[in-house]
Design a protein around this motif. Structure first.
Motif, PDB file in Angstrom:
ATOM      1  N   THR A 173      -4.729  -3.170   1.302  1.00 15.87           N
ATOM      2  CA  THR A 173      -4.889  -1.781   1.721  1.00 15.87           C
ATOM      3  C   THR A 173      -3.695  -1.310   2.549  1.00 15.87           C
ATOM      4  O   THR A 173      -3.160  -0.213   2.332  1.00 15.87           O
ATOM      5  N   VAL A 174      -3.262  -2.135   3.498  1.00 16.39           N
ATOM      6  CA  VAL A 174      -2.122  -1.751   4.331  1.00 16.39           C
ATOM      7  C   VAL A 174      -0.848  -1.647   3.486  1.00 16.39           C
ATOM      8  O   VAL A 174      -0.034  -0.737   3.670  1.00 16.39           O
ATOM      9  N   GLY A 175      -0.671  -2.586   2.548  1.00 19.79           N
ATOM     10  CA  GLY A 175       0.480  -2.497   1.658  1.00 19.79           C
ATOM     11  C   GLY A 175       0.479  -1.204   0.863  1.00 19.79           C
ATOM     12  O   GLY A 175       1.528  -0.557   0.679  1.00 19.79           O
ATOM     13  N   ALA A 176      -0.693  -0.798   0.390  1.00 25.51           N
ATOM     14  CA  ALA A 176      -0.794   0.459  -0.352  1.00 25.51           C
ATOM     15  C   ALA A 176      -0.555   1.660   0.546  1.00 25.51           C
ATOM     16  O   ALA A 176       0.078   2.641   0.140  1.00 25.51           O
ATOM     17  N   LEU A 177      -1.036   1.613   1.770  1.00 25.08           N
ATOM     18  CA  LEU A 177      -0.859   2.728   2.695  1.00 25.08           C
ATOM     19  C   LEU A 177       0.608   3.000   2.980  1.00 25.08           C
ATOM     20  O   LEU A 177       1.056   4.147   3.019  1.00 25.08           O
ATOM     21  N   PHE A 178       1.379   1.923   3.189  1.00 23.50           N
ATOM     22  CA  PHE A 178       2.776   2.081   3.573  1.00 23.50           C
ATOM     23  C   PHE A 178       3.739   1.924   2.398  1.00 23.50           C
ATOM     24  O   PHE A 178       4.942   2.115   2.557  1.00 23.50           O
ATOM     25  N   GLY A 179       3.222   1.544   1.239  1.00 21.66           N
ATOM     26  CA  GLY A 179       4.084   1.394   0.079  1.00 21.66           C
ATOM     27  C   GLY A 179       4.978   0.182   0.133  1.00 21.66           C
ATOM     28  O   GLY A 179       5.965   0.091  -0.603  1.00 21.66           O
ATOM     29  N   THR A 180       4.641  -0.793   0.986  1.00 26.08           N
ATOM     30  CA  THR A 180       5.441  -2.010   1.090  1.00 26.08           C
ATOM     31  C   THR A 180       4.577  -3.129   1.650  1.00 26.08           C
ATOM     32  O   THR A 180       3.766  -2.886   2.559  1.00 26.08           O
ATOM     33  N   PRO A 181       4.728  -4.353   1.151  1.00 23.06           N
ATOM     34  CA  PRO A 181       3.960  -5.474   1.702  1.00 23.06           C
ATOM     35  C   PRO A 181       4.446  -5.920   3.068  1.00 23.06           C
ATOM     36  O   PRO A 181       3.762  -6.676   3.759  1.00 23.06           O
ATOM     37  N   VAL A 182       5.625  -5.453   3.475  1.00 17.50           N
ATOM     38  CA  VAL A 182       6.157  -5.864   4.772  1.00 17.50           C
ATOM     39  C   VAL A 182       5.236  -5.414   5.900  1.00 17.50           C
ATOM     40  O   VAL A 182       4.986  -6.151   6.852  1.00 17.50           O
ATOM     41  N   ALA A 183       4.709  -4.192   5.780  1.00 11.31           N
ATOM     42  CA  ALA A 183       3.804  -3.693   6.816  1.00 11.31           C
ATOM     43  C   ALA A 183       2.578  -4.590   6.939  1.00 11.31           C
ATOM     44  O   ALA A 183       2.129  -4.906   8.050  1.00 11.31           O
ATOM     45  N   ALA A 184       2.021  -5.007   5.810  1.00  8.33           N
ATOM     46  CA  ALA A 184       0.849  -5.878   5.838  1.00  8.33           C
ATOM     47  C   ALA A 184       1.183  -7.213   6.491  1.00  8.33           C
ATOM     48  O   ALA A 184       0.409  -7.733   7.306  1.00  8.33           O
ATOM     49  N   ALA A 185       2.329  -7.782   6.133  1.00  3.19           N
ATOM     50  CA  ALA A 185       2.721  -9.070   6.713  1.00  3.19           C
ATOM     51  C   ALA A 185       2.916  -8.968   8.218  1.00  3.19           C
ATOM     52  O   ALA A 185       2.512  -9.858   8.974  1.00  3.19           O
ATOM     53  N   LEU A 186       3.511  -7.867   8.676  1.00  3.13           N
ATOM     54  CA  LEU A 186       3.749  -7.709  10.105  1.00  3.13           C
ATOM     55  C   LEU A 186       2.443  -7.570  10.870  1.00  3.13           C
ATOM     56  O   LEU A 186       2.255  -8.177  11.928  1.00  3.13           O
ATOM     57  N   ILE A 187       1.526  -6.750  10.347  1.00  2.00           N
ATOM     58  CA  ILE A 187       0.250  -6.553  11.031  1.00  2.00           C
ATOM     59  C   ILE A 187      -0.541  -7.855  11.083  1.00  2.00           C
ATOM     60  O   ILE A 187      -1.068  -8.253  12.122  1.00  2.00           O
ATOM     61  N   LEU A 188      -0.624  -8.549   9.954  1.00  2.00           N
ATOM     62  CA  LEU A 188      -1.417  -9.775   9.927  1.00  2.00           C
ATOM     63  C   LEU A 188      -0.756 -10.905  10.708  1.00  2.00           C
ATOM     64  O   LEU A 188      -1.442 -11.790  11.215  1.00  2.00           O
ATOM     65  N   SER A 189       0.575 -10.891  10.821  1.00  3.91           N
ATOM     66  CA  SER A 189       1.224 -11.936  11.609  1.00  3.91           C
ATOM     67  C   SER A 189       0.823 -11.821  13.072  1.00  3.91           C
ATOM     68  O   SER A 189       0.656 -12.835  13.763  1.00  3.91           O
ATOM     69  N   GLU A 190       0.632 -10.582  13.565  1.00  2.00           N
ATOM     70  CA  GLU A 190       0.150 -10.416  14.937  1.00  2.00           C
ATOM     71  C   GLU A 190      -1.292 -10.895  15.062  1.00  2.00           C
ATOM     72  O   GLU A 190      -1.678 -11.502  16.058  1.00  2.00           O
ATOM     73  N   THR A 191      -2.100 -10.611  14.052  1.00  3.35           N
ATOM     74  CA  THR A 191      -3.489 -11.047  14.073  1.00  3.35           C
ATOM     75  C   THR A 191      -3.591 -12.559  14.030  1.00  3.35           C
ATOM     76  O   THR A 191      -4.350 -13.176  14.781  1.00  3.35           O
ATOM     77  N   LEU A 192      -2.804 -13.160  13.139  1.00  4.90           N
ATOM     78  CA  LEU A 192      -2.885 -14.612  12.979  1.00  4.90           C
ATOM     79  C   LEU A 192      -2.339 -15.353  14.183  1.00  4.90           C
ATOM     80  O   LEU A 192      -2.750 -16.475  14.466  1.00  4.90           O
TER      81      LEU A 192
END
Length: 434
Positions: A173-192
Motif C-alpha cells: 500500500t505504501v509503495g502504491a501511495l508513493f509510487g516507489t518501494p523505497v518509501a515502504a522500505a524506509l517506513i518498515l525499517s523504522e518499524t522493524l
C-alpha cells in the motif's frame, strides 16, 4: 516467540538456527505472495481513489451546477462538509464494527482488523475523500489491505506464519501511495528496528520490498502518479542555506507540534458528545467554516492542491500562504480528532508546502525548493514522528538528490524539538503516545 515480517520464527529453540542457515530457501517462497499482495493493494488503493474522485465530481461540480449554486461558494462549502460529517456519522453508527476503532488511536501500520469491518471502513473513507475533509487515504486503505491480506492469506495458506501478511500489505500500500518501494522500505525499517527478530535487516525486508515494488509498479503503470512539484531546481548548497534550512524546518516542526499538543483536548471535546453523528456533523461544520476562511485549496487531502500552489510560487502573498498553512493545520486537527477516517501525511505535506512558499515570499534569496522541502520535513517530523519517511517525502517533492545533505542538517534541530514529546496518536484511554 516473535514472528518477523519475512515469516521467520525467532526463538531460543532449534527453528532459529535452521532458518538462519538457509536464508535463500526461506526468502524465495516469499516472492509470489509478496508480488500478489502488492499488486492487489495497489488495485484496492486505485479503486478507492477512483470512486472518491467520481463522487467528488458529483458533490462539487454536478450538484452545484444542477442547483445553480457556485461550485466554491461559501454556502456550498459549508453545506457539503457538514453533510459529509452527518452522513459519515450515521454510517459509522450502522456499519459492522463501526468502521474500525477510533482513528485517533491508530497508526499507519497496526494489527489486522476483522475482515467484516473493511467494507464500512472503505465506504466512509470514500465519503471523507470526496467530501473535502482534510485527510488522506493512507491510514484506512492500509488498514483495509492489511485486514484483507491477513484474512485471505490465512485461508489460502493456513500454514504460513501470522506475521507474514501484515508487512506485505503495508509495504504494498505504501509503495502504491508513493509510487516507489523505497518509501515502504524506509517506513518498515523504522518499524522493524524497534522489534526483535532474527536475520539481517534486508532479509526481513525482502518480502515487503517485493510487495512494495509490485504495488508501486502497478500504480505507476495504471495511474502515473507523481509527487514532483516542478519547482525551480536547487543548484548547490550555500553556507547561508544551512541556517535558513534549520530555521524553516524548526519553525514548521513547531507548528506541527502545536497541532499535536492540541490533539488530546480536541479529541476529548468531540468524544464528550458521546455519539459519532453529532461529533462528525459538528466537525464537518467547523471544517466547512475553515474551508471558507482558507479557500478551496485548503479542502480535500491536499495532493492535487499542493501542485496548484507550487505551479505559481509567486501567485500569493506571504500572508496568504501563512493563512492557508494555519487553516490546513486546524482542519487536519479537527478532522483527525472528531472521528473522520483518513491519514495525515498528505494534509501535512500541504501545510509544509504552504509554509515553505511563505518563507520564500518573506525572504526571496532562500531558494524556493529548499524552503518547501525543509518546511515539509519539519511538519512531517512533528506529525508522523518518522524520520526516514519525512526525509524521503520532502526530497521526492523536488526530485533532486542534491537537496539531501542540507535536509539532513535541517532535520537535526527539528528532530531535537519533537523527539520525546507526545505524538499525534492516543491510547485507548485518551492519553497521548510518546
Amino acid at each position: 516467540m516473535v514472528t518477523d515480517p519475512s515469516g521467520t520464527v525467532g526463538s531460543s529453540g532449534a527453528a532459529g538456527p535452521a532458518a538462519e542457515s538457509a536464508p535463500v530457501r526461506r526468502l524465495l517462497p516469499l516472492i509470489v505472495p509478496a508480488l500478489a499482495v502488492g499488486t492487489a493493494c495497489a488495485l484496492a488503493l486505485l479503486g478507492i481513489s477512483l470512486l472518491a474522485e467520481g463522487l467528488q465530481e458529483v458533490l462539487w461540480e454536478t450538484l452545484p451546477d444542477t442547483f445553480s449554486v457556485g461550485r466554491r461558494s461559501a454556502l456550498w462549502t459549508v453545506l457539503v462538509l457538514t453533510a459529509t460529517g452527518l452522513v459519515t456519522g450515521l454510517l459509522i453508527r450502522v456499519v459492522p464494527g463501526r468502521a474500525g476503532p477510533d482513528p485517533a488511536t491508530t497508526g499507519l501500520v497496526d494489527p489486522p482488523l476483522a475482515a467484516g469491518v473493511v467494507p464500512g471502513l472503505l465506504l466512509v473513507t470514500v465519503l471523507t475523500l470526496a467530501g473535502g475533509i482534510s485527510l488522506g487515504p493512507e491510514n484506512p486503505v492500509t488498514a483495509a489491505n492489511i485486514a484483507l491480506a491477513f484474512w485471505l492469506g490465512r485461508r489460502i495458506a493456513p500454514g504460513t506464519p501470522a506475521g507474514l501478511w501484515v508487512p506485505l500489505a503495508a509495504a504494498g500500500t505504501v509503495g502504491a501511495l508513493f509510487g516507489t518501494p523505497v518509501a515502504a522500505a524506509l517506513i518498515l525499517s523504522e518499524t522493524l528496528a524497534a522489534r526483535p527478530g532474527s536475520g539481517a535487516l534486508w532479509d526481513r525486508l525482502f518480502g515487503p520490498l517485493a510487495a512494495g515494488a509490485a504495488g508501486a509498479l502497478t500504480m505507476t503503470l495504471l495511474a502515473h502518479p507523481s509527487f514532483d512539484l516542478s519547482l525551480p531546481p536547487y543548484t548547490r548548497p550555500h553556507w547561508a542555506d544551512l541556517l535558513s534550512s534549520a530555521v524553516i524546518a524548526t519553525a514548521a516542526a513547531a507548528l506541527g507540534l502545536l497541532a499535536v499538543c492540541a490533539f488530546p483536548p480536541a479529541h476529548r471535546f468531540f468524544r464528550a458528545l458521546r455519539h459519532p453523528v453529532p461529533a462528525l456533523t459538528l466537525g464537518g461544520l467547523l471544517l466547512g467554516v475553515l474551508g471558507v476562511l482558507g479557500g478551496r485549496l485548503t479542502l480535500f487531502k491536499g495532493l492535487d492542491e499542493v501542485k496548484e500552489l507550487a505551479a505559481d510560487p509567486n501567485g500569493w502573498s506571504a500572508g496568504q500562504f501563512a493563512v492557508m498553512a494555519v487553516v490546513k493545520t486546524a482542519a487536519l486537527l479537527i478532522a483527525a480528532s472528531c472521528g473522520f477516517r483518513g491519514g495525515r501525511i498528505f494534509p501535512a505535506v500541504f501545510v509544509g508546502v504552504a509554509l515553505g512558499l511563505c518563507a520564500h515570499a518573506l525572504v526571496t534569496p532562500v531558494p524556493v525548493a529548499l524552503a518547501v522541502t525543509c518546511a515539509v520535513l519539519g511538519v512531517l517530523l512533528a506529525i508522523t514522528r518518522q524520520g526516514w519517511l519525512s526525509l524521503f517525502t520532502a526530497a521526492v517533492l523536488v526530485g533532486d538528490a542534491g537537496v539531501f545533505p542540507v535536509l539532513c542538517v535541517a532535520s537535526l534541530p527539528a528532530w531535537l524539538l519533537v523527539t520525546g514529546r507526545q505524538q499525534m496518536q492516543l491510547r485507548a484511554d485518551g492519553t497521548p503516545l510518546r
